[in-house]
Scaffold this motif. Structure first.
Motif, PDB file in Angstrom:
ATOM      1  N   VAL A 256     -37.188 -93.868 -46.393  1.00  0.00           N
ATOM      2  CA  VAL A 256     -38.339 -94.110 -47.243  1.00  0.00           C
ATOM      3  C   VAL A 256     -39.258 -92.809 -46.513  1.00  0.00           C
ATOM      4  CG1 VAL A 256     -40.374 -95.336 -47.544  1.00  0.00           C
ATOM      5  CG2 VAL A 256     -37.876 -96.278 -48.054  1.00  0.00           C
ATOM      6  N   GLN A 257     -39.307 -93.029 -45.266  1.00  0.00           N
ATOM      7  CA  GLN A 257     -40.333 -91.962 -44.664  1.00  0.00           C
ATOM      8  C   GLN A 257     -39.936 -90.595 -44.971  1.00  0.00           C
ATOM      9  OE1 GLN A 257     -39.867 -93.775 -40.501  1.00  0.00           O
ATOM     10  NE2 GLN A 257     -41.852 -93.195 -40.357  1.00  0.00           N
ATOM     11  N   ALA A 258     -38.584 -90.273 -44.973  1.00  0.00           N
ATOM     12  CA  ALA A 258     -37.928 -88.934 -45.253  1.00  0.00           C
ATOM     13  C   ALA A 258     -38.659 -88.286 -46.499  1.00  0.00           C
ATOM     14  CB  ALA A 258     -36.539 -89.016 -45.170  1.00  0.00           C
ATOM     15  N   VAL A 259     -39.062 -89.304 -47.420  1.00  0.00           N
ATOM     16  CA  VAL A 259     -39.434 -88.757 -48.833  1.00  0.00           C
ATOM     17  C   VAL A 259     -40.917 -88.725 -49.053  1.00  0.00           C
ATOM     18  CG1 VAL A 259     -37.053 -89.122 -49.958  1.00  0.00           C
ATOM     19  CG2 VAL A 259     -39.156 -90.935 -49.820  1.00  0.00           C
ATOM     20  N   GLY A 260     -41.475 -89.015 -47.630  1.00  0.00           N
ATOM     21  CA  GLY A 260     -42.948 -89.105 -47.665  1.00  0.00           C
ATOM     22  C   GLY A 260     -43.689 -90.402 -47.916  1.00  0.00           C
ATOM     23  N   ILE A 261     -42.882 -91.482 -48.131  1.00  0.00           N
ATOM     24  CA  ILE A 261     -43.369 -92.816 -48.405  1.00  0.00           C
ATOM     25  C   ILE A 261     -43.803 -93.735 -47.104  1.00  0.00           C
ATOM     26  CG2 ILE A 261     -43.070 -94.971 -49.752  1.00  0.00           C
ATOM     27  CD1 ILE A 261     -43.695 -92.661 -51.399  1.00  0.00           C
ATOM     28  N   ALA A 262     -44.842 -94.500 -46.971  1.00  0.00           N
ATOM     29  CA  ALA A 262     -45.272 -95.126 -45.821  1.00  0.00           C
ATOM     30  C   ALA A 262     -44.078 -96.245 -45.950  1.00  0.00           C
ATOM     31  CB  ALA A 262     -46.456 -95.699 -45.911  1.00  0.00           C
ATOM     32  N   PRO A 263     -43.447 -96.706 -44.725  1.00  0.00           N
ATOM     33  CA  PRO A 263     -42.301 -97.787 -44.656  1.00  0.00           C
ATOM     34  C   PRO A 263     -42.745 -99.163 -44.629  1.00  0.00           C
ATOM     35  CG  PRO A 263     -42.565 -96.517 -42.599  1.00  0.00           C
ATOM     36  CD  PRO A 263     -43.391 -95.687 -43.529  1.00  0.00           C
ATOM     37  N   GLU A 264     -43.761 -99.429 -45.389  1.00  0.00           N
ATOM     38  CA  GLU A 264     -44.369-100.806 -45.250  1.00  0.00           C
ATOM     39  C   GLU A 264     -43.358-101.684 -45.322  1.00  0.00           C
ATOM     40  OE1 GLU A 264     -47.277-101.549 -44.683  1.00  0.00           O
ATOM     41  OE2 GLU A 264     -48.316 -99.346 -44.855  1.00  0.00           O
ATOM     42  N   ARG A 265     -43.498-103.072 -44.614  1.00  0.00           N
ATOM     43  CA  ARG A 265     -42.316-104.170 -44.759  1.00  0.00           C
ATOM     44  C   ARG A 265     -41.961-104.459 -46.133  1.00  0.00           C
ATOM     45  NH1 ARG A 265     -42.776-109.922 -41.797  1.00  0.00           N
ATOM     46  NH2 ARG A 265     -40.641-110.658 -42.269  1.00  0.00           N
ATOM     47  N   GLU A 266     -42.958-104.553 -46.831  1.00  0.00           N
ATOM     48  CA  GLU A 266     -42.484-105.185 -48.355  1.00  0.00           C
ATOM     49  C   GLU A 266     -41.937-104.037 -49.058  1.00  0.00           C
ATOM     50  OE1 GLU A 266     -45.698-105.397 -46.880  1.00  0.00           O
ATOM     51  OE2 GLU A 266     -45.647-107.591 -46.819  1.00  0.00           O
ATOM     52  N   THR A 267     -42.270-102.872 -49.059  1.00  0.00           N
ATOM     53  CA  THR A 267     -41.738-101.609 -49.677  1.00  0.00           C
ATOM     54  C   THR A 267     -40.238-101.364 -49.067  1.00  0.00           C
ATOM     55  OG1 THR A 267     -43.906-100.340 -49.601  1.00  0.00           O
ATOM     56  CG2 THR A 267     -41.759 -99.071 -50.087  1.00  0.00           C
ATOM     57  N   VAL A 268     -40.053-101.582 -47.816  1.00  0.00           N
ATOM     58  CA  VAL A 268     -38.796-101.513 -47.231  1.00  0.00           C
ATOM     59  C   VAL A 268     -37.921-102.436 -47.794  1.00  0.00           C
ATOM     60  CG1 VAL A 268     -37.233-101.573 -45.225  1.00  0.00           C
ATOM     61  CG2 VAL A 268     -39.302-100.219 -45.239  1.00  0.00           C
ATOM     62  N   ARG A 269     -38.343-103.849 -47.820  1.00  0.00           N
ATOM     63  CA  ARG A 269     -37.386-104.758 -48.527  1.00  0.00           C
ATOM     64  C   ARG A 269     -37.024-104.388 -49.919  1.00  0.00           C
ATOM     65  NH1 ARG A 269     -41.434-109.614 -49.625  1.00  0.00           N
ATOM     66  NH2 ARG A 269     -41.771-108.180 -51.292  1.00  0.00           N
ATOM     67  N   ASP A 270     -38.292-104.302 -50.731  1.00  0.00           N
ATOM     68  CA  ASP A 270     -37.750-103.914 -52.157  1.00  0.00           C
ATOM     69  C   ASP A 270     -36.805-102.614 -52.357  1.00  0.00           C
ATOM     70  OD1 ASP A 270     -39.362-106.229 -52.735  1.00  0.00           O
ATOM     71  OD2 ASP A 270     -41.250-104.812 -53.346  1.00  0.00           O
ATOM     72  N   VAL A 271     -37.063-101.486 -51.551  1.00  0.00           N
ATOM     73  CA  VAL A 271     -36.224-100.424 -51.437  1.00  0.00           C
ATOM     74  C   VAL A 271     -34.884-100.838 -51.110  1.00  0.00           C
ATOM     75  CG1 VAL A 271     -35.772 -98.245 -50.669  1.00  0.00           C
ATOM     76  CG2 VAL A 271     -38.084 -98.788 -51.462  1.00  0.00           C
ATOM     77  N   ALA A 272     -34.723-101.705 -50.202  1.00  0.00           N
ATOM     78  CA  ALA A 272     -33.401-102.177 -49.877  1.00  0.00           C
ATOM     79  C   ALA A 272     -32.609-102.741 -51.039  1.00  0.00           C
ATOM     80  CB  ALA A 272     -33.439-102.965 -48.711  1.00  0.00           C
ATOM     81  N   ALA A 273     -33.415-103.669 -51.671  1.00  0.00           N
ATOM     82  CA  ALA A 273     -32.824-104.546 -52.763  1.00  0.00           C
ATOM     83  C   ALA A 273     -32.273-103.458 -53.974  1.00  0.00           C
ATOM     84  CB  ALA A 273     -33.962-105.673 -53.388  1.00  0.00           C
ATOM     85  N   GLU A 274     -33.077-102.665 -54.282  1.00  0.00           N
ATOM     86  CA  GLU A 274     -32.841-101.361 -55.408  1.00  0.00           C
ATOM     87  C   GLU A 274     -31.451-100.536 -54.834  1.00  0.00           C
ATOM     88  OE1 GLU A 274     -33.877-100.593 -58.485  1.00  0.00           O
ATOM     89  OE2 GLU A 274     -34.400-102.917 -58.059  1.00  0.00           O
ATOM     90  N   ILE A 275     -31.346-100.258 -53.462  1.00  0.00           N
ATOM     91  CA  ILE A 275     -30.219 -99.754 -52.901  1.00  0.00           C
ATOM     92  C   ILE A 275     -28.775-100.659 -53.147  1.00  0.00           C
ATOM     93  CG2 ILE A 275     -28.994 -98.810 -50.722  1.00  0.00           C
ATOM     94  CD1 ILE A 275     -31.824 -97.807 -49.992  1.00  0.00           C
ATOM     95  N   GLU A 276     -28.959-101.997 -52.816  1.00  0.00           N
ATOM     96  CA  GLU A 276     -27.859-102.777 -53.098  1.00  0.00           C
ATOM     97  C   GLU A 276     -27.698-102.930 -54.582  1.00  0.00           C
ATOM     98  OE1 GLU A 276     -29.161-106.519 -51.227  1.00  0.00           O
ATOM     99  OE2 GLU A 276     -29.219-105.686 -49.187  1.00  0.00           O
ATOM    100  N   TYR A 277     -28.669-102.823 -55.182  1.00  0.00           N
ATOM    101  CA  TYR A 277     -28.460-103.172 -56.668  1.00  0.00           C
ATOM    102  C   TYR A 277     -27.500-101.977 -57.491  1.00  0.00           C
ATOM    103  CZ  TYR A 277     -29.148-102.898 -61.792  1.00  0.00           C
ATOM    104  OH  TYR A 277     -28.963-102.579 -63.048  1.00  0.00           O
ATOM    105  N   ALA A 278     -27.952-100.947 -56.798  1.00  0.00           N
ATOM    106  CA  ALA A 278     -27.174 -99.266 -57.312  1.00  0.00           C
ATOM    107  C   ALA A 278     -25.838 -99.454 -56.721  1.00  0.00           C
ATOM    108  CB  ALA A 278     -27.796 -98.199 -56.671  1.00  0.00           C
TER     109      ALA A 278
END
Length: 694
Positions: free
Chosen positions: A130-152
């Protein structure tokens, strides 16, 4: 074990233990089979008896059967039942456990270098991506992104394919489809750079190997020739793809599922594989299990009222005439008032004799738990929050096992429970629960669970159980993620409660905006929320209460109203009452029962069953107690099971107190269900007759 081995039940005995539909499942041993099993209908019983019956008749070789489940708890329960039925060589594992075992075994044949490291948690790697693409790694953001990665991953979507479909998904806040594609790509690069596999990679890599290396696939096909899959409505495209590769060209497949319990579509699960299996496997037979053995009639009535409205409702549950209280409905001014009232009701249940571990508070979102934690703590009611970190991954559990392992080499003549209490006391454990909440309370609960497990292991013998044997049991449990039970009221989201059951269930926050959740708008989304409500209701064995509040804490009367599902249930109950104008025999008031010790009229079901008040002293026949304790130890050693899986100590004491004279009477002893009655009933009655004092 040969067919003539006395440790294996005879085929006809296995079939006699089943109802007509379960028997059909057991007898269907050739070709594909689809079992549609409603909640509480004995699907695990049907599956395990099918495997055992196939082994007993020679139709299945248990060494070549792979039974797949979705949770370690379900796999552990299946292994225990199969051992008891004489089919202990069957592999019963989760998809991930089975895949990881094979991947490790075959890695030297196709991989380069040592086996990759397995990712313990996604959050650190996702945070870097998330940091690598310029997004602040807030806890909720990381959690939701992880769920999308798993979905994919479980949907078999590469980064670009995911991008094409992401437009229709509810993406993490602040991220669009293009950004998510970049995050997924960077996450994959980080894993490659660090030689790390995540949970989904284990299945993906194995599926790829089986698809590209014919000699490895042939070896797997030679080892596993027949498959049984539980909770098939929850399989993902990735799991289904791997299953097809495990099967190869064969069709020895039995799947068990319930479309009405499809509650993980947001994570990539789909019941379409269950519904289309007859297309993929022509000639597949369908059998429906509809007799609910878990719940009392009033609970089943609520479940059927919910099912009547869902688009996926092929099954209408039938009860077994179990009586129970009518479900309770209550509205409160605000969330705090609801939590206080529910906690007070639970405290009353506990003081009335119900074990805290037999009670659950279920909610739609984890954020709802805090008020109930506070209210239960204020009344001194123990609780456990389910859905957090895995038991054997907790720091305090790892440290406790390490300390016990170090102490095991010194030898001791102390009883096992005394040793474990002493060792854990040295690191701060106390018999009394701490007043603090949060991490302090969770640590105490973890250590207490280890103490209780040691106590159960020692309970059946006067000889000290070696600490090394106890550690070996813990290692086995850790390998299969079979955590010991914690005796406290369970607080859990409905998703985390799937597959579990309790005597008393309190479904809280049953209001519009929570269940159905506020962001569920389409017909499909509302239907999934209705199925979630159905899952919550069917966790209850005896008592069910549903409650909601008018507003948030301190904001009473802010406009909340009861869930539409509550209204549907109440409408269904009114209709059922109208149809049943003539009182049915099963709804008659039970005949009055008096306490055999003090003579007081008994009102609680548990008291009526035992024939005395919970507070009145029990008259235990010491000779029967000793005989059953020794018998239990022998059975446990014979089956290579912990003693508490044969009979819990409270059950042993109740047998010695009641001294039952027939199977019906024995069946009313707490802890003696249909399976134990079938397995041990005759032996226990003979023990009682031979050793009773009068």
């Amino acid at each position: 074990m040969s067919r003539g081995d006395p440790g294996r039940a005879r085929p006809e005995q296995l079939l006699d233990a089943l109802d007509p539909e379960q028997r059909q499942v057991a007898e269907h041993l050739e070709g594909p089979l689809v079992v549609l099993a409603g909640a509480g209908t004995g699907k695990t019983r049907a599956m395990t008896h099918r495997i055992a019956y196939g082994a007993a008749t020679g139709a299945l070789d248990p060494r070549h059967v792979l039974a797949l489940t979705f949770t370690a708890k379900a796999a552990g329960e299946m292994r225990s039942r199969l051992r008891a039925l004489g089919a202990g060589t069957v592999q019963a594992r989760t998809f991930h456990s089975a895949a990881l075992r094979q991947l490790r075994y075959f890695w030297p044949r196709f991989g380069e270098g040592p086996f990759p490291e397995l990712m313990a948690q996604k959050a650190p790697m996702v945070s870097r991506a998330v940091q690598a693409v310029g997004i602040a790694p807030e806890r909720e953001t990381v959690r939701d992104v992880a769920a999308e990665i798993e979905y994919a991953a479980v949907s078999l979507l590469g980064a670009e394919e995911y991008g094409e479909r992401a437009g229709g998904r509810d993406l993490p806040a602040g991220l669009d489809a293009e950004t998510m594609v970049r995050v997924i790509a960077r996450y994959g690069e980080i894993k490659t750079e660090r030689r790390i596999l995540d949970f989904e990679d284990v299945l993906l890599v194995l599926a790829g190997v089986l698809g590209s290396r014919e000699e490895i696939a042939a070896e797997v096909h030679g080892q596993y020739r027949s498959f049984v899959v539980d909770e098939f409505q929850d399989v993902s495209p990735l799991q289904y793809d791997l299953l097809r590769r495990w099967l190869g060209r064969r069709d020895s497949l039995c799947v068990v599922g319930d479309p009405a319990q499809t509650i993980y579509t947001f994570a990539g699960a789909s019941d379409r594989f269950l519904r289309r299996l007859p297309v993929d496997f022509p000639g597949a037979r369908e059998i429906r299990l509809v007799r609910n053995y878990r719940s009392a009639e009033p609970v089943i009535g609520v479940a059927n009222a919910v099912l009547a409205r869902t688009a996926r409702s092929p099954i209408r549950l039938r009860g077994t005439d179990r009586t129970g209280p009518q479900p309770a409905f209550a509205e409160y001014e605000d969330d705090a008032a609801e939590a206080e009232a529910v906690a007070a009701r639970i405290a009353s249940e506990v003081s009335g004799g119900r074990r805290a571990g037999d009670i659950a508070v279920l909610f739609r979102t984890n954020s709802q738990s805090r008020l109930f934690e506070e209210a239960l703590s204020a009344r001194g009611v123990p609780y456990v929050l389910r859905g957090g970190e895995r038991f054997f991954a907790r720091r305090e559990v790892k440290e406790a096992i390490a300390i016990m392992r170090a102490a095991s080499g010194r030898g001791s003549t102390e009883r096992l429970d005394e040793q474990v209490r002493s060792i854990l006391s040295s690191v701060g454990w106390t018999p009394e629960a701490p007043s603090a909440q949060g991490a302090v309370r969770e640590r105490w609960e973890s250590l207490t669970a280890l103490v209780n497990l040691a106590q159960d292991s020692q309970a059946d013998t006067t000889l000290p159980v070696p600490l090394s044997a106890f550690i070996a049991e813990l290692d086995d449990r850790a390998e299969h993620q079979f955590a010991p039970a914690v005796d406290g009221v369970t607080l859990a989201s409905v998703h985390a409660a799937k597959g579990l059951e309790w005597e008393s269930v309190h479904l809280v926050g049953a209001s519009e905006g929570l269940i159905p959740i506020g962001y569920a708008e389409t017909a499909d989304e509302i239907d999934e929320e209705r199925r979630l409500f159905y899952v919550a209701v069917t966790r209850a064995r005896t008592a069910l209460s549903l409650s909601w509040s008018k507003g948030r804490r301190g904001a009473s009367g802010s406009g909340r109203r009861a869930s539409r599902f509550v209204s549907e249930v109440q409408a269904g109950q009114r209709a059922a009452t109208t149809r049943a104008a003539a009182p049915a025999a099963r709804n008659r008031t039970p005949a009055p029962v008096k306490c055999r010790v003090c003579g007081r009229l008994l009102t609680a079901r548990a008291d009526r069953n035992r024939g005395r008040c919970g507070t009145c002293p029990a008259e235990v026949d010491d000779a029967v107690l000793e005989a059953v304790v020794h018998w239990r130890a022998a059975k446990a050693e014979e089956a290579r099971l912990p003693v508490f899986l044969v009979l819990a100590m409270p059950t042993v004491r109740e047998i010695a107190e009641k001294r039952p004279e027939g199977l019906d009477e024995l069946g009313r002893v707490s802890g003696i269900g249909p399976l134990k009655l079938e397995q041990y009933g005759a032996e226990l009655l003979e023990l009682v007759r031979a050793h009773r004092s009068d």
